[in-house]
Every structure is written in structure tokens, then in C-alpha cells.
Design an enzyme around this catalytic site. Sequence first.
Site, short mmCIF file in Angstrom:
data_model
loop_
_atom_site.label_atom_id
_atom_site.label_comp_id
_atom_site.label_asym_id
_atom_site.label_seq_id
_atom_site.Cartn_x
_atom_site.Cartn_y
_atom_site.Cartn_z
N CYS A 1 0.52 -1.03 -0.23
CA CYS A 1 -0.10 0.10 -0.03
C CYS A 1 0.68 1.28 0.11
O CYS A 1 2.04 1.13 0.52
CB CYS A 1 -0.76 0.01 1.27
N ARG B 1 5.37 0.37 -5.68
CA ARG B 1 5.21 -0.48 -4.69
C ARG B 1 4.17 -1.52 -4.99
O ARG B 1 4.16 -2.37 -4.18
CB ARG B 1 4.89 0.46 -3.43
N TRP C 1 -2.81 -2.50 -1.57
CA TRP C 1 -2.08 -3.91 -2.14
C TRP C 1 -3.07 -4.89 -1.40
O TRP C 1 -2.92 -5.02 0.28
CB TRP C 1 -0.81 -4.08 -1.80
N ASN D 1 -2.05 1.83 5.82
CA ASN D 1 -1.07 0.71 5.10
C ASN D 1 -0.84 -0.05 6.48
O ASN D 1 -0.32 0.59 7.59
CB ASN D 1 -0.10 1.46 4.66
N GLY D 2 -0.99 -1.36 6.40
CA GLY D 2 -0.57 -2.26 7.56
C GLY D 2 -1.67 -3.23 7.61
O GLY D 2 -2.67 -3.24 6.90
N GLU E 1 18.59 -16.97 -7.50
CA GLU E 1 18.35 -15.32 -8.07
C GLU E 1 17.66 -15.40 -9.25
O GLU E 1 16.70 -14.87 -9.38
CB GLU E 1 19.41 -14.39 -7.79
N LYS F 1 13.87 -14.29 -10.55
CA LYS F 1 13.69 -13.43 -11.57
C LYS F 1 12.60 -14.05 -12.44
O LYS F 1 11.53 -13.47 -12.81
CB LYS F 1 14.97 -13.23 -12.17
N GLU G 1 9.21 -14.58 -10.61
CA GLU G 1 8.39 -13.33 -10.47
C GLU G 1 7.68 -12.84 -11.71
O GLU G 1 6.85 -11.73 -11.81
CB GLU G 1 8.95 -12.42 -9.42
N HIS H 1 20.36 -35.91 -6.37
CA HIS H 1 19.70 -36.63 -4.93
C HIS H 1 18.09 -36.23 -5.11
O HIS H 1 17.66 -36.25 -4.17
CB HIS H 1 20.25 -35.75 -3.64
N LYS I 1 6.73 -4.12 -4.57
CA LYS I 1 7.94 -3.73 -4.56
C LYS I 1 8.74 -3.97 -3.34
O LYS I 1 9.68 -4.44 -2.86
CB LYS I 1 8.11 -2.47 -5.04
C1 AGP Z 1 13.26 -9.32 -5.92
O1 AGP Z 1 12.98 -9.09 -7.06
C2 AGP Z 1 11.78 -9.21 -5.30
N1 AGP Z 1 10.95 -8.07 -5.61
C3 AGP Z 1 11.69 -9.40 -3.58
O2 AGP Z 1 12.11 -10.89 -3.40
C4 AGP Z 1 12.55 -8.49 -2.85
O3 AGP Z 1 13.87 -8.91 -3.10
C5 AGP Z 1 12.17 -8.98 -1.43
O4 AGP Z 1 10.88 -8.52 -1.23
C6 AGP Z 1 13.03 -7.95 -0.41
O5 AGP Z 1 12.94 -6.72 -0.58
P1 AGP Z 1 14.01 -5.83 0.16
O6 AGP Z 1 15.26 -6.01 -0.56
O7 AGP Z 1 13.45 -4.28 -0.21
O8 AGP Z 1 13.96 -5.88 1.39
#
Ligand code: AGP
Length: 605
Positions: free
Chosen positions: A2, A27, A72, A98-99, A479, A483, A486, A502, A600
Site C-alpha cells: 500500500c 510499490r 495491495w 497501510n498495515g 536469484e 527473476k 516473479e 539427489h 516492490k
Molecule cells: C526481488 O526481485 C523481489 N522483488 C523480492 O524478493 C525482494 O527482493 C524482497 O521482497 C526483499 O525486498 P527488500 O530488498 O526491499 O528488502
Amino acid sequence: MCGIIGYIGNRNAMPILIKGLNRLEYRGYDSSGIAVMNDSIQVHKTIGKIQDLESILPDQIDGTMGIAHTRWATHGGVTDNNAHPHLSMDKDIAIVHNGIIENSSAIRKILENKGIIFNSETDTEVIVHLISLARKEGLDPLDSVRSALQVLRGTWGLCVMFHDLNQIICARNGSPLVIGLGESEMFISSDPHPLGEHTQKVVYLEDGDIAVVSNDGLSTHRIEGSTDHKVVTIEEQWGESELGDYPHFMLKEIHEQPEAIRQCISGRTLLSEGTARLGGLNMSKRTMKAIPHVRLIGCGTALYAAQVGRLAIEHLARVPSFAHVASEFRQNDPVIDPKALHFAVSQSGETADTLAAVKYIQENDAKVRGVINVVGSSIARQCGHGVYIHSGPEQAVASTKAFTNMVAALNLFALQIGRSRNLPRAAGRSLVKAMRELPSQTESIINSSAPYMDAVQAIKDAKSVLFLGRGFSAPVAREGALKLMEIAYIPCLAYPAGEMKHGPIALLEEGSPVVVIAPDDIQRDKTISNIQECKARGAKIILIHTEGDNIAEHGDVCFTIPPTEESLSPMLSVIPLQLIAYYTALELDRNVDRPRNLAKSVTVE
Ligand code: AGP
């Protein structure tokens, strides 16, 4: 996650609020709304994007005070009614929040028994009704907000507007709020990003703060009593945060990595002494020498950077190091050694899981340093000391340049602590030279033609994709998988290459795509064996390898990276993975910058 925008001043509020919401788009959200005060509180809200909100707004809403929100969804589905702002029954009070209010169900039942009729499924709505009841009992606006907050359990960053009050009342507990101080006008936001064009002077609310904001200033209070506030100037660390000529923020930010790396390492390496200098850590050489172990904490991409960092610290400094999933950390009752060094790794500096872990460590008398991108963010301020990675604004949900800079910053630390111990000067000088090569090396990878479309064809229709790597390349495999998951929504599995036999090898069938990260390091030869095991089951190998290495004969689709130091190789090998994910998502017509279900900055645990 949010986003909140508020404005009170002498200009029309609506355009300022809408522009602020657009600056918070990165966000992540699924609905938005706005409330402007004129003869009454005018509320407009809808599911969808901000342009959907703009399409239902009248051309003009007169009013110089307003609040706005991007939601969100947490409690309650994505519907117009659940979008914020929410109103009291008499429509005299509006709130954005927000929360998460953990005891909202119990409060809702009590309020319904008092005759309150709810218009939404949200937890937020209980707050505005509590405030309204308190007002009806004769409390003034500030005390009515106070009395409501005393009942709540959970997290909030919220703004409240009262029909009969020319002020906005804000409160923070766990979800950030920052107030921008203008000339006879004030701005409120979930993060400093939208404030930069209006003011550099801000007040960051702390947990438990309540602020009464009018157009000529603010007063800060606590749920019990009052407090003072500190006005700080945000040095606009940010580079260009507009899209420019790029089709997507993600591609822009991938291309910004060379400059971002320059910004991160600039002024922090000493070639003559073969070491690094991270002043923000505020640690003496003696303290560094005495560290018993290092714990690094993060989520998602930040966690994978932390996993590279822990390997770099052990490799260069020979100090035991551990990387932890932030959301698992305090739940596993860890032993906290106050003499140990703890790092919180986070791009946004607002991730609730990571912030909670930081507070847990501090409650156990240990210090935490931040490895953070957003200056002045909650985790940065909670830690007090640390390293800013200087990536500039990262707006695509999929993190790219923050990963490479987190790895760079942790390598700098590993070098500094290594040189405070037994790492030879020559080894340090070699790492410094290699670090200074990185910007041009990343540039060459980004700008080189490579078989991305062949990789896309191999991946785009796969049932799943296996990512393999050993040593420093194992976190890179994770990583790369993240990518692709997501932004292309393809199921992926990342495994240490040696572990694949394994179990996960059972997934392989003719044509299964397997992405292998195999730079020319000590792991190379064993990784070749794993590649052969995959090929023997019909897998198609997408191989990231060091240029000139004849390992290429084992790959079906090959991407090359320049040679570098082992602990720096993730900064190079990750780039082809970022671009493979980007081009695959494009091919599948995904919303690359705003992938479904994702935010984000995840400011809820
Ligand atoms: C990564 O591409 C994602 N957007 C997500 O995993 C992100 O890295 C994670 O939420 C941590 O965010 P931060 O680095 O702002 O703490």
C-alpha cells in the site's frame, strides 16, 4: 504494498495527490482512491490502475486538503468497496491505512453490535468507526485518534481527515510515514520518493507517533503523551527515476548497473593498501578483528545477495558467516552473540520481516548494520549505521541493480574485515583491481549480442526450469530462478548443482531446460559432471560461463561473462539471467514492471 499520499496547503489537492500516487505505483497495488475536503469529504475510489481512478474523477475537485491511497489487498478482496479511503457512517471522517490490524475481527463484532454498518471487508474500516465513536463521546480529533489506536493491535501508517478540522492527523506503527515540509503546505507519504519534487525537508514518524499536520507545520504526539520531532534533509541520492527511452523500468535498471556499481564502490577502495573503507559501518579495526561470526538477514533477492556475502566473508576473512531468511529468523529462537556482527540486507529498507529481525537482534543487545538502498528508510534508521549501496531508485518489482550492488557492498566489507585479519595485501589489491573492472565488464555483457531468443524459446513453454550452480553460483541460481518466477510466472527450482542428483533430476525429460551457472572457478569441473548428468536425460543446457572456456561445448545455449574474482562472479553471471527472465516475460506478454500478486516493498509480515 500500500501507498499513502496526503496534502494540505494552498494549492488544489487533487493533482498533487494523483501525481503522488503515480510516484508510489512501483510499490505494487490493485486498487486506489482519493478523498478531498471541500463542503464535504469527496471520495472516489476504484479497483485497477491509477489511470482507472483518474477516469472516474471529475475534471476538478476544489479543495486544498486531501488524502489518497494505493491498496495491495490483505484483508478483503480486490473490490471498489475495499479500496481506500474509508468513511465513518456520518461521512465526516475519512481514513487511509497501510498495515494489518490483527484484532480487527473482534473489534468489528463489537462495533456491529453497537449498530455500526460496515461497507467493506477491510480491517482498516474498524479504525474510522472507532474514531467516529470517540468523537461522538466528545473527544477532540487528536484524542479520538489516540483512543482508537489504544484499542488496536497490529501495524499502521494512517492518515485521517475530519470534516470539521483543517488538519490531517497521521499515525505510524510499523508502516512508514514521512512528512514533507513545504512553504505553507505540507506533504505526507509512505516513502520519501514522491516528496523530492516538493521539498527536501522531512520528518520521519517513528513507531507510536501521532502527528497533527496543518498547512503551516506539524505537532507530534505519542499514543500516551507528546513528543518532539526532528526535521532532516534528504540528500537527493536518487538518479533519474523516470522511464526515459526504455520500454520498462526493469530493462532501464539492468542497464543502469554499470553506473550503479561505480556509485557503490566509488571512494570505498584503496588500491595501495589493497583494502576497502566503509565508514558507515562505524567499526574500528580492533572491533573487526574480534568479531566471532557474522549473520546476514534478508528476503528474496536481498537474501540471495546475503548468501553471496556470507561466502565472500568466509572466503576472504575466514570469519564464520551465516545468511538467514528474515521471516524465519526470530521464529527459530536463534542464539544472539552481542559481540557478533549482524547485517540487515534490504533494497527498500522497509521489508517488515527484515525490520522485525533487526529489532529482535537489538532487543538481544546486539548491533545490526544495514546494507540498504533507500536512504533514510525504516531499516536504515533502525540500524543507525551501515552501508548505503547507492543503486538509485529501483522501481521495477523485480530487483536487479540492487542485487549487484548488495553483492558489491558485501564484498567491500569482506575485503575490509579480511585485511584487518590475515588476508594478504596482494590478494586485497587483486580484488580491488577486479572490482574496478566491474562497471566496464557489466557494460560489455549488457551490450553484447547473445542468444537470448534461443533461451526464451527453450524456456517459455516449459513446465518448470531447473537452475543449478555451485559455491558462489548457488545463490545466483536462486536469484535467476526468482527473476523468472516473479515476472514470467514459470515454476522454477534452484538447487546446488551437486545436490540435483539427489532428487530434482527426476524432473528431467527430453528438452527440459536447465540453466547452469559455471564460471571458471574451483567448482567448474564438478559442475561439468552435473551438466552431463542432465544432458544424459535429455535436458537442454542454458550455460553461463567465462569467455574462452571450452566448457561451452557442454552447453546448448551459451552466455559468456568476463573473468573476475570468484566472490565477484555473481555480479556478472546474474546479468544474463536477468535478461533471460526479462525477454521471456516479454514473450509471454507479462506485466514486466508490475507482475501479478507482487509488491516492490512488502511491509507486512
Ligand atoms: C526481488 O526481485 C523481489 N522483488 C523480492 O524478493 C525482494 O527482493 C524482497 O521482497 C526483499 O525486498 P527488500 O530488498 O526491499 O528488502
